[in-house]
Design a protein around this motif. Structure first.
Motif, mmCIF file in Angstrom:
data_model
loop_
_atom_site.group_PDB
_atom_site.id
_atom_site.type_symbol
_atom_site.label_atom_id
_atom_site.label_comp_id
_atom_site.label_asym_id
_atom_site.label_seq_id
_atom_site.Cartn_x
_atom_site.Cartn_y
_atom_site.Cartn_z
ATOM 1 N N GLY A 3 -14.646 -11.504 -6.350
ATOM 2 C CA GLY A 3 -15.635 -10.602 -5.761
ATOM 3 C C GLY A 3 -15.051 -9.512 -4.877
ATOM 4 N N ARG A 4 -13.747 -9.288 -4.942
ATOM 5 C CA ARG A 4 -13.104 -8.313 -4.062
ATOM 6 C C ARG A 4 -12.667 -7.035 -4.780
ATOM 7 N N ALA A 5 -13.275 -6.757 -5.944
ATOM 8 C CA ALA A 5 -12.882 -5.568 -6.712
ATOM 9 C C ALA A 5 -13.083 -4.282 -5.916
ATOM 10 N N SER A 6 -14.181 -4.191 -5.178
ATOM 11 C CA SER A 6 -14.459 -2.992 -4.394
ATOM 12 C C SER A 6 -13.360 -2.758 -3.361
ATOM 13 N N SER A 7 -12.908 -3.816 -2.709
ATOM 14 C CA SER A 7 -11.820 -3.692 -1.727
ATOM 15 C C SER A 7 -10.522 -3.276 -2.397
ATOM 16 N N ARG A 8 -10.232 -3.872 -3.554
ATOM 17 C CA ARG A 8 -9.017 -3.516 -4.283
ATOM 18 C C ARG A 8 -9.053 -2.046 -4.707
ATOM 19 N N ASN A 9 -10.210 -1.608 -5.183
ATOM 20 C CA ASN A 9 -10.366 -0.229 -5.608
ATOM 21 C C ASN A 9 -10.143 0.722 -4.433
ATOM 22 N N ARG A 10 -10.738 0.413 -3.299
ATOM 23 C CA ARG A 10 -10.582 1.247 -2.107
ATOM 24 C C ARG A 10 -9.107 1.301 -1.679
ATOM 25 N N LYS A 11 -8.437 0.155 -1.661
ATOM 26 C CA LYS A 11 -7.034 0.113 -1.245
ATOM 27 C C LYS A 11 -6.156 0.888 -2.227
ATOM 28 N N PHE A 12 -6.393 0.684 -3.527
ATOM 29 C CA PHE A 12 -5.599 1.398 -4.522
ATOM 30 C C PHE A 12 -5.797 2.910 -4.394
#
Length: 171
Positions: free
Chosen positions: A102-111
């Motif tokens: 459920g952390r795709a949004s965080s990964r996307n933001r960090k990337f």
């Protein structure tokens, strides 16, 4: 250890099927960056098959009790690895934010932050972002290529068609 010349961590190319690179941060966190051959992304249609890769970032070892802290050298290190991997200007990399936890949004933001920070170093890459799926169940996806990729328009067209086909509701 940081490389004083470009202020990035030193990295090694481990090779293998997934074109793996690795580096160790000052906090002793080991990262692996993989460029997995992914001819299926464009439906196995040339000329993209031999130049298509899926990009994966993994924390291979974390001796810390929590998630690794923010580290200003990581974007520069990723940029250095991209420069090394993108020796062929036809190379196309797809980054899909994994969402099992459920952390795709965080990964996307960090990337995106990493990419923006590394783009200030003079890299000649472009990134196009897409969302696959429905409003409830979707994937953050980016395609990255060199600005001088001679097939850029074809790659974008093929990826947009893939996105449109994936986003159509089942009939």
């Amino acid at each position: 250890m940081p490389n004083a010349r470009n202020k990035a961590y030193e990295f090694v190319f481990l090779g293998g099927t997934n074109n793996t690179y690795a580096f160790i941060t000052d906090q002793e966190v080991v990262y692996e960056l993989k460029f997995k051959p992914s001819s299926y992304i464009f439906g196995n249609q040339p000329p993209f098959t031999e130049f298509a890769f899926e990009f994966v970032i993994e924390v291979a070892e974390n001796p810390l009790p929590d998630l690794p802290p923010l580290d200003r050298l990581i974007p520069l290190t990723i940029a250095s690895i991209f420069n090394d991997f993108f020796a062929l200007k036809e190379t196309v990399v797809v980054y899909i934010c994994e969402n099992a936890d459920g952390r795709a949004s965080s990964r996307n933001r960090k990337f995106n932050q990493w990419f923006e920070r590394s783009s200030r170093t003079g890299l000649s890459f472009v990134k196009f972002d897409y969302h696959f799926g429905t409003e409830v169940d979707f994937f953050y996806t980016s395609i990255i290529m060199r600005i001088d990729n001679p097939r850029m328009a074809d790659v974008i067209t093929a990826f947009q068609a893939l996105s449109a086909n994936y986003n159509q509701p089942d009939k």
